[in-house]
Design an enzyme around this catalytic site. Structure first.
Site, PDB file in Angstrom:
ATOM      1  N   TYR A  41       0.821  -1.218   0.000  1.00  8.21           N
ATOM      2  CA  TYR A  41       0.000   0.000   0.000  1.00  8.21           C
ATOM      3  C   TYR A  41       0.855   1.269   0.000  1.00  8.21           C
ATOM      4  CZ  TYR A  41      -4.177  -2.763   0.194  1.00  8.21           C
ATOM      5  OH  TYR A  41      -5.184  -3.632  -0.154  1.00  8.21           O
ATOM      6  N   ASN A  43     -12.861   3.136  -5.810  1.00 11.44           N
ATOM      7  CA  ASN A  43     -11.421   3.364  -5.945  1.00 11.44           C
ATOM      8  C   ASN A  43     -10.845   3.990  -4.682  1.00 11.44           C
ATOM      9  OD1 ASN A  43     -11.813   2.421  -8.486  1.00 11.44           O
ATOM     10  ND2 ASN A  43     -11.723   4.420  -9.489  1.00 11.44           N
ATOM     11  N   ASP A 103      -7.888   5.588  -4.939  1.00  5.43           N
ATOM     12  CA  ASP A 103      -7.087   6.748  -5.358  1.00  5.43           C
ATOM     13  C   ASP A 103      -7.885   8.025  -5.101  1.00  5.43           C
ATOM     14  OD1 ASP A 103      -8.672   7.586  -7.710  1.00  5.43           O
ATOM     15  OD2 ASP A 103      -7.956   5.763  -8.684  1.00  5.43           O
ATOM     16  N   HIS A 163     -14.697   1.925  -0.486  1.00  9.11           N
ATOM     17  CA  HIS A 163     -13.634   0.970  -0.143  1.00  9.11           C
ATOM     18  C   HIS A 163     -12.432   1.645   0.524  1.00  9.11           C
ATOM     19  CE1 HIS A 163     -15.192  -2.229  -3.247  1.00  9.11           C
ATOM     20  NE2 HIS A 163     -15.902  -2.188  -2.135  1.00  9.11           N
ATOM     21  N   CYS A 176      -6.337   3.923  12.807  1.00  8.22           N
ATOM     22  CA  CYS A 176      -5.639   3.456  14.008  1.00  8.22           C
ATOM     23  C   CYS A 176      -6.413   2.301  14.638  1.00  8.22           C
ATOM     24  CB  CYS A 176      -5.474   4.595  15.003  1.00  8.22           C
ATOM     25  SG  CYS A 176      -4.628   4.045  16.508  1.00  8.22           S
ATOM     26  N   CYS A 219       0.273   6.973  15.796  1.00  7.70           N
ATOM     27  CA  CYS A 219      -1.025   7.584  15.482  1.00  7.70           C
ATOM     28  C   CYS A 219      -1.015   9.039  15.950  1.00  7.70           C
ATOM     29  CB  CYS A 219      -2.136   6.805  16.191  1.00  7.70           C
ATOM     30  SG  CYS A 219      -3.751   7.618  16.144  1.00  7.70           S
ATOM     31  N   GLY A 229     -16.657   1.629 -15.406  1.00  5.26           N
ATOM     32  CA  GLY A 229     -15.315   1.071 -15.214  1.00  5.26           C
ATOM     33  C   GLY A 229     -15.184   0.079 -14.084  1.00  5.26           C
ATOM     34  N   ASN A 261     -18.375   0.735 -19.748  1.00  6.57           N
ATOM     35  CA  ASN A 261     -17.211  -0.074 -19.413  1.00  6.57           C
ATOM     36  C   ASN A 261     -16.499  -0.467 -20.707  1.00  6.57           C
ATOM     37  OD1 ASN A 261     -15.894  -1.185 -17.036  1.00  6.57           O
ATOM     38  ND2 ASN A 261     -16.344  -3.215 -17.857  1.00  6.57           N
ATOM     39  N   GLU A 278     -15.618  -3.293 -21.605  1.00  7.46           N
ATOM     40  CA  GLU A 278     -16.179  -4.561 -22.103  1.00  7.46           C
ATOM     41  C   GLU A 278     -17.408  -4.871 -21.253  1.00  7.46           C
ATOM     42  OE1 GLU A 278     -12.878  -7.115 -21.259  1.00  7.46           O
ATOM     43  OE2 GLU A 278     -13.068  -6.785 -19.107  1.00  7.46           O
TER      44      GLU A 278
HETATM   45  C1  BJW Z   1     -12.209   0.170 -18.317  1.00  2.46           C
HETATM   46  C2  BJW Z   1     -11.086   0.794 -18.812  1.00  2.46           C
HETATM   47  C3  BJW Z   1     -11.285   2.035 -19.416  1.00  2.46           C
HETATM   48  C4  BJW Z   1     -10.438  -1.043 -17.938  1.00  2.46           C
HETATM   49  N1  BJW Z   1     -12.506   2.536 -19.504  1.00  2.46           N
HETATM   50  N2  BJW Z   1     -13.424   0.684 -18.424  1.00  2.46           N
HETATM   51  C5  BJW Z   1     -19.442 -14.990  -2.583  1.00  2.46           C
HETATM   52  C6  BJW Z   1     -20.487 -14.441  -3.303  1.00  2.46           C
HETATM   53  C7  BJW Z   1     -20.799 -13.078  -3.189  1.00  2.46           C
HETATM   54  C8  BJW Z   1     -20.069 -12.258  -2.358  1.00  2.46           C
HETATM   55  C9  BJW Z   1     -19.032 -12.812  -1.634  1.00  2.46           C
HETATM   56  C10 BJW Z   1     -18.733 -14.164  -1.740  1.00  2.46           C
HETATM   57  N3  BJW Z   1     -17.671 -14.412  -0.932  1.00  2.46           N
HETATM   58  C11 BJW Z   1     -17.303 -13.263  -0.329  1.00  2.46           C
HETATM   59  C12 BJW Z   1     -18.133 -12.278  -0.752  1.00  2.46           C
HETATM   60  C13 BJW Z   1     -18.092 -10.837  -0.340  1.00  2.46           C
HETATM   61  C14 BJW Z   1     -16.867 -10.143  -0.930  1.00  2.46           C
HETATM   62  C15 BJW Z   1     -16.854 -10.330  -2.440  1.00  2.46           C
HETATM   63  O1  BJW Z   1     -17.547  -9.663  -3.181  1.00  2.46           O
HETATM   64  N4  BJW Z   1     -16.016 -11.235  -2.917  1.00  2.46           N
HETATM   65  C16 BJW Z   1     -15.961 -11.522  -4.357  1.00  2.46           C
HETATM   66  C17 BJW Z   1     -14.529 -11.835  -4.732  1.00  2.46           C
HETATM   67  C18 BJW Z   1     -16.943 -12.623  -4.669  1.00  2.46           C
HETATM   68  N5  BJW Z   1     -17.005  -8.732  -0.592  1.00  2.46           N
HETATM   69  C19 BJW Z   1     -16.569  -8.272   0.541  1.00  2.46           C
HETATM   70  O2  BJW Z   1     -15.945  -8.936   1.339  1.00  2.46           O
HETATM   71  C20 BJW Z   1     -16.915  -6.815   0.848  1.00  2.46           C
HETATM   72  N6  BJW Z   1     -17.516  -6.698   2.102  1.00  2.46           N
HETATM   73  C21 BJW Z   1     -18.718  -7.290   2.372  1.00  2.46           C
HETATM   74  O3  BJW Z   1     -19.323  -7.932   1.539  1.00  2.46           O
HETATM   75  O4  BJW Z   1     -19.173  -7.025   3.630  1.00  2.46           O
HETATM   76  C22 BJW Z   1     -20.391  -7.634   4.028  1.00  2.46           C
HETATM   77  C23 BJW Z   1     -21.613  -6.894   3.608  1.00  2.46           C
HETATM   78  C24 BJW Z   1     -22.835  -7.496   3.739  1.00  2.46           C
HETATM   79  C25 BJW Z   1     -23.974  -6.835   3.367  1.00  2.46           C
HETATM   80  C26 BJW Z   1     -23.934  -5.547   2.870  1.00  2.46           C
HETATM   81  C27 BJW Z   1     -22.733  -4.952   2.776  1.00  2.46           C
HETATM   82  C28 BJW Z   1     -21.575  -5.615   3.125  1.00  2.46           C
HETATM   83  C29 BJW Z   1     -15.660  -5.969   0.867  1.00  2.46           C
HETATM   84  C30 BJW Z   1     -15.077  -5.833  -0.491  1.00  2.46           C
HETATM   85  C31 BJW Z   1     -13.771  -5.068  -0.423  1.00  2.46           C
HETATM   86  C32 BJW Z   1     -13.144  -4.950  -1.775  1.00  2.46           C
HETATM   87  N7  BJW Z   1     -11.874  -4.416  -1.648  1.00  2.46           N
HETATM   88  C33 BJW Z   1     -11.049  -4.294  -2.861  1.00  2.46           C
HETATM   89  C34 BJW Z   1      -9.586  -4.130  -2.439  1.00  2.46           C
HETATM   90  C35 BJW Z   1      -9.345  -2.813  -1.807  1.00  2.46           C
HETATM   91  C36 BJW Z   1      -7.931  -2.700  -1.465  1.00  2.46           C
HETATM   92  C37 BJW Z   1      -7.054  -2.369  -2.609  1.00  2.46           C
HETATM   93  O5  BJW Z   1      -7.356  -1.444  -3.378  1.00  2.46           O
HETATM   94  O6  BJW Z   1      -6.053  -3.039  -2.682  1.00  2.46           O
HETATM   95  O7  BJW Z   1     -11.514  -3.198  -3.651  1.00  2.46           O
HETATM   96  S1  BJW Z   1     -11.170  -5.668  -3.972  1.00  2.46           S
HETATM   97  C38 BJW Z   1     -10.909  -4.736  -5.424  1.00  2.46           C
HETATM   98  O8  BJW Z   1     -12.036  -4.998  -6.271  1.00  2.46           O
HETATM   99  C39 BJW Z   1     -10.980  -3.259  -4.996  1.00  2.46           C
HETATM  100  C40 BJW Z   1     -11.962  -2.711  -5.995  1.00  2.46           C
HETATM  101  O9  BJW Z   1     -12.581  -1.540  -5.468  1.00  2.46           O
HETATM  102  C41 BJW Z   1     -12.900  -3.855  -6.234  1.00  2.46           C
HETATM  103  C42 BJW Z   1     -13.661  -3.774  -7.515  1.00  2.46           C
HETATM  104  O10 BJW Z   1     -12.781  -3.868  -8.606  1.00  2.46           O
HETATM  105  P1  BJW Z   1     -13.103  -3.028  -9.909  1.00  2.46           P
HETATM  106  O11 BJW Z   1     -13.063  -1.592  -9.601  1.00  2.46           O
HETATM  107  O12 BJW Z   1     -14.347  -3.540 -10.521  1.00  2.46           O
HETATM  108  O13 BJW Z   1     -11.813  -3.374 -10.820  1.00  2.46           O
HETATM  109  P2  BJW Z   1     -11.592  -4.570 -11.847  1.00  2.46           P
HETATM  110  O14 BJW Z   1     -10.140  -4.602 -12.164  1.00  2.46           O
HETATM  111  O15 BJW Z   1     -12.205  -5.817 -11.378  1.00  2.46           O
HETATM  112  O16 BJW Z   1     -12.407  -4.128 -13.151  1.00  2.46           O
HETATM  113  C43 BJW Z   1     -12.056  -2.992 -13.906  1.00  2.46           C
HETATM  114  C44 BJW Z   1     -13.017  -2.882 -15.092  1.00  2.46           C
HETATM  115  O17 BJW Z   1     -12.688  -1.706 -15.807  1.00  2.46           O
HETATM  116  C45 BJW Z   1     -12.893  -4.067 -16.078  1.00  2.46           C
HETATM  117  O18 BJW Z   1     -14.200  -4.563 -16.378  1.00  2.46           O
HETATM  118  C46 BJW Z   1     -12.261  -3.439 -17.318  1.00  2.46           C
HETATM  119  O19 BJW Z   1     -12.746  -3.975 -18.540  1.00  2.46           O
HETATM  120  C47 BJW Z   1     -12.695  -2.002 -17.188  1.00  2.46           C
HETATM  121  N8  BJW Z   1     -11.782  -1.051 -17.824  1.00  2.46           N
HETATM  122  N9  BJW Z   1      -9.998  -0.030 -18.597  1.00  2.46           N
HETATM  123  C48 BJW Z   1     -13.558   1.805 -19.038  1.00  2.46           C
HETATM  124  N10 BJW Z   1     -10.227   2.708 -19.955  1.00  2.46           N
END
Ligand code: BJW
Length: 232
Positions: free
Chosen positions: A56, A92, A94, A109, A117, A136, A175, A201, A203
């Site tokens: 990070y 995001n 960022d 997120h 802390c 902290c 995105g 998006n 795709e």
């Molecule tokens: C473009 C482009 C261009 C490229 N123009 N487009 C089983 C089933 C269902 C859910 C779960 C399960 N097991 C566990 C879960 C829950 C879990 C989850 O979803 N897991 C999955 C893997 C299945 N979720 C959680 O644990 C969350 N908490 C939770 O659920 O709490 C309980 C709750 C209950 C009830 C209500 C509410 C909550 C927490 C999730 C935390 C996610 N954290 C991360 C990491 C953060 C740290 C870090 O940054 O390192 O957040 S994961 C990572 O993925 C990050 C992102 O915000 C997140 C989403 O990713 P994103 O933004 O979609 O990126 P990509 O790379 O996947 O996609 C990019 C897209 O852009 C692509 O489609 C490209 O094509 C496109 N693109 N260039 C337009 N120029």
């Protein structure tokens, strides 16, 4: 468009891709070389805090080398000029939306430039490194972690997001791959409350079938054109 009164916009890593911030799930994505469970879970942090802090710290430092792109700037213009209700919910960590000027924004997120802390529970703005266990600013304990929502943790401001989804008349997803919940389910919530839904998006996302309309291409092209449609 003329009748729009309330818009909720969800953004993901794809909106920052044209600024040079790596996405997560591309072949050359952010987690290449790191297994997600090694860096983005509380268990990973407990097991190897040095690895996680270094991962990070590097991403926080890299923010100095990127700037908002046309899509961030277009949403900031929408924020400034759209008279109705607007909420930009970004996954995001960022700071490119705020650097473009967006204000009606929340980071569900967490943020790279904040530290949480584990002793006092306070979140603090943070520009430097966290490895080396700095104190902290609030309580003095050396218990700071990135203020990032990891897998298994509750995203921020869910009540506010759910309330906005329940009353918006347009939900727009930009995105994001639709792979991570609860954000991936927002389109279904918005539909349930009879909002129109639009995906922009590179795709089709995992949830593309839930959207009334999908536009596929780079955010830097699609988003400015859509913002002009809304404001015209
Ligand atoms: C473009 C482009 C261009 C490229 N123009 N487009 C089983 C089933 C269902 C859910 C779960 C399960 N097991 C566990 C879960 C829950 C879990 C989850 O979803 N897991 C999955 C893997 C299945 N979720 C959680 O644990 C969350 N908490 C939770 O659920 O709490 C309980 C709750 C209950 C009830 C209500 C509410 C909550 C927490 C999730 C935390 C996610 N954290 C991360 C990491 C953060 C740290 C870090 O940054 O390192 O957040 S994961 C990572 O993925 C990050 C992102 O915000 C997140 C989403 O990713 P994103 O933004 O979609 O990126 P990509 O790379 O996947 O996609 C990019 C897209 O852009 C692509 O489609 C490209 O094509 C496109 N693109 N260039 C337009 N120029």
């Amino acid at each position: 468009m003329a009748e729009l009164q309330s818009i909720v916009i969800l953004t993901g890593a794809g909106i920052s891709a044209e600024s040079g911030v790596p996405t997560f799930r591309a072949a050359d994505g952010l987690w290449e070389g790191h297994r997600v469970e090694d860096v983005a879970t509380p268990e990973a942090f407990a097991r190897d805090p040095g690895l996680v802090q270094t991962f990070y710290d590097a991403r926080r430092a890299a923010l100095a080398g990127v700037v908002p792109n046309a899509a961030h700037r277009a949403l900031a213009k929408l924020d400034r000029d759209f008279a109705g209700e607007l909420l930009i919910v970004t996954q995001n960590v960022d700071d490119l939306h705020e650097r473009a000027g967006a204000e009606r924004l929340l980071h569900m997120h967490g943020e790279l430039k904040r530290a949480l802390c584990l002793a006092c529970g306070e979140s603090h703005g943070w520009a430097g490194d966290l490895r080396g266990a700095p104190a902290c600013p609030g309580c003095g304990a050396a218990k700071l972690r990135p203020d990032i929502v990891w897998f298994g943790e509750m995203p921020y401001e869910m009540e506010r997001i759910e309330a906005a989804l329940a009353t918006c008349d347009l939900f727009v997803s930009i995105g994001t791959s639709g792979a991570v919940y609860p954000a991936a389910g927002f389109v279904q919530t918005a539909r349930y409350h009879r909002a129109s839904t639009l995906e922009m998006n590179l795709e089709p996302s995992a949830g593309t079938g839930w959207f009334d309309e999908a536009r596929h291409g780079p955010a830097g092209v699609l988003v400015p054109a859509w913002v002009e449609e809304v404001l015209s």
